[in-house]
Design an enzyme around this catalytic site. Structure first.
Site, mmCIF file in Angstrom:
data_model
loop_
_atom_site.group_PDB
_atom_site.id
_atom_site.type_symbol
_atom_site.label_atom_id
_atom_site.label_comp_id
_atom_site.label_asym_id
_atom_site.label_seq_id
_atom_site.Cartn_x
_atom_site.Cartn_y
_atom_site.Cartn_z
ATOM 1 N N CYS A 1 -3.494 7.767 4.384
ATOM 2 C CA CYS A 1 -3.223 7.329 3.020
ATOM 3 C C CYS A 1 -4.449 7.467 2.133
ATOM 4 C CB CYS A 1 -2.743 5.887 3.014
ATOM 5 S SG CYS A 1 -3.837 4.747 3.895
ATOM 6 N N GLU B 1 0.874 -1.173 0.000
ATOM 7 C CA GLU B 1 0.000 0.000 0.000
ATOM 8 C C GLU B 1 0.912 1.224 0.000
ATOM 9 O OE1 GLU B 1 -2.394 2.695 3.039
ATOM 10 O OE2 GLU B 1 -2.765 0.559 3.321
#
Length: 517
Positions: free
Chosen positions: A294, A256
């Site tokens: 994020c 990620e």
């Protein structure tokens, strides 16, 4: 100053040397230190594989789910201590700490409940048997079995609690032992949670380990049955993917990475509720956890006719945000995680300003209970009126309380601009035309892990653009890393190996306790 210990091979071990100090990002106070120097990492991985993994696999899915329930109870009992650590080490206000800490406990609880439904199964079936011969005398059954390696987690600084448990919950439920290496800057909370769980004696020895400090040598220990999950920068992800051990052993890797997430307002009338919802969510995503998420909105697109109105509405929301020391009850947004991160944000802002102008500069407002020497940074809204001609606003992620508002001329252009993010974790759409929203969501879905659609009908019901829910997929293609986490029991896929068993029906029927995933 206390040197936090590492938990490896079933033992608490202090790293060598004075270690690296962790600081309060508001006051600068040195809090604790961490060091992984001198650890016998080979022994740590071997113990986890041979002891922790074997003990976990000896249990059914339902029994492992019961362990997760007990872990959640321990974490809940120690919430107050976790909140205190988050305030001191991450500089977060209570509501932001809740996103991390309570989000972790909630996610753990969800996997405990889902796992309980798997009952006494020790094998997962993938589909029904498929005949390979006449009269089904020989058939193929796909099954999923836990990998017999270690799940190594190398996590980011922004979610020291949730970042551990959203990965560990499906790993432990699968029967795979965990070694977590939290980001150094905020490792204290992760280490304390692991310490509390270990002290409670819930998990078998070797099922949960923590290494605090440098990650040097960790990747060297990886073998073919291990899995690796990394959250962080795309540059570091590239290094991980090309590591000799990863390449040689074909280690399964989940990444990620960076993500220039978008919010897109479809054509609506000025003054519409959809416009208000859009503005409120952009402002919220800029300020929750000081923009250090994020999934936070980095680029916001509106019809050109609504550009000025949208800018005013977002700025009005941002003006309500009091920034400073999270210990002050009037403060609504705390600090960035460190002075280093503050420097990165300021450098990134300078890059964006080469193509964008300031629409709202919260830095003009005084900080509360903090000074310019702290890691506090107020929210900044930028505007780029010619996004088609721009480059930096589409390829530079500033990991802080900043976003860029951009107008578009038609929906096709808007969709093309969103796609210039080159793969993102999340995109949110706002409007009041269900058919247009559905068509737009379909058009953009391939380049996003999650598309969040908001209409006035769900104004008080939707979970938020940036909130990662365990029921839904978390991850994204391209620049976002190409990984997948969560998504309910889909998360178990990463920790299992799929095989085709070809045999007579009576052999397949004798496989033992099994259930469809």
């Amino acid at each position: 100053m206390e040197l936090l210990k590492n938990h490896v091979a079933g033992q608490w071990v202090a790293g060598q040397g004075e270690g690296t100090a962790l600081h309060d990002p508001v006051t600068g106070e040195a809090l604790v230190a961490v060091s992984s120097a001198g650890l016998d990492l080979g022994a740590a991985f071997a113990f986890a594989r041979e002891q922790g993994g074997a003990a976990l696999r000896a249990l059914s899915y339902g029994e492992r789910a019961a362990l997760l329930t007990r872990v959640g109870e321990v974490l809940t009992a120690n919430r107050d201590a976790y909140y205190e650590i988050a305030t001191r080490n991450s500089g977060t206000v209570k509501s932001d700490s809740a996103v991390d800490i309570d989000g972790a406990i909630y996610t753990l609880g969800q996997y405990a409940r889902w796992g309980a439904k798997l009952g006494e199964a020790r094998l997962l079936l993938d589909g029904e048997p498929v005949a390979l011969a006449k009269d089904n005398a020989f058939a193929s059954q796909h099954v999923m079995t836990p990998t017999r390696g270690v799940a190594l987690f190398i996590n980011a600084f922004n979610f020291p609690a949730w970042g551990l448990w959203e990965k560990a919950a499906p790993a432990l439920l699968s029967g795979v032992p965990v070694i977590v290496k939290p980001a150094t800057a905020t490792a204290w909370l992760t280490q304390r949670m692991v310490a509390d769980v270990v002290a409670a004696g819930i998990l078998p020895p070797g099922a949960l380990s923590v290494v605090c400090g440098s990650s040097a040598g960790l990747l060297d220990q990886l073998q073919g049955e291990d899995v690796l999950s990394f959250t962080g920068s795309a540059d570091t992800a590239a290094i991980i993917r090309s590591h000799p051990a990863v390449v040689k052993h074909s280690v399964r890797v989940n990444i990620e990475a960076d993500s220039l997430n978008s919010a897109l307002l479809l054509p609506v009338a000025e003054g519409s509720e959809a416009l208000s919802l859009f503005a409120r969510e952009v402002a919220r995503e800029m300020t929750v956890k000081s923009g250090q998420k994020c999934t936070a909105i980095r680029r916001a697109f509106v019809p050109r006719a609504l550009y000025t109105a949208a800018a005013e509405l977002i700025a009005a929301q941002l003006r309500k945000t009091v920034v400073g020391n999270p210990r002050d009850e009037s403060v609504r947004m705390g600090a960035l995680v460190s002075l280093e991160q503050k420097r990165h944000v300021e450098e990134g802002l300078a890059v964006l300003q080469s193509e964008a102008v300031l629409l709202h500069d919260g830095r003009l407002q005084a900080l509360v209970g903090a000074d310019a020497g702290s890691a506090c940074v107020a929210p900044v809204l930028l505007g780029c009126e010619q996004p088609v001609m721009a480059t930096r606003v589409h390829d530079t992620e500033v990991f802080g309380p900043m976003a860029t508002l951009m107008p578009y001329d038609d929906l096709a252009q808007a969709q093309a601009l969103v796609r210039r993010g080159a793969g993102s974790l999340a995109c949110s759409l706002y409007g009041d035309d269900p058919a247009a929203l559905a068509a737009c969501a379909t058009e953009l879905a391939d380049l996003h892990g999650r598309v969040h659609v908001v209409t006035p009908a769900v104004a008080k019901l939707h979970t938020g653009h940036g909130n990662v829910m365990p029921q839904s997929l978390h991850g994204g293609p391209g620049r976002a890393g190409g990984g997948e986490e969560l998504g309910g029991l889909r998360a178990l896929n990463f920790y299992h190996r799929r095989s085709a068993l070809q045999a007579a029906p009576e052999v397949l029927a004798a496989l033992g306790p099994a259930t469809q995933l």
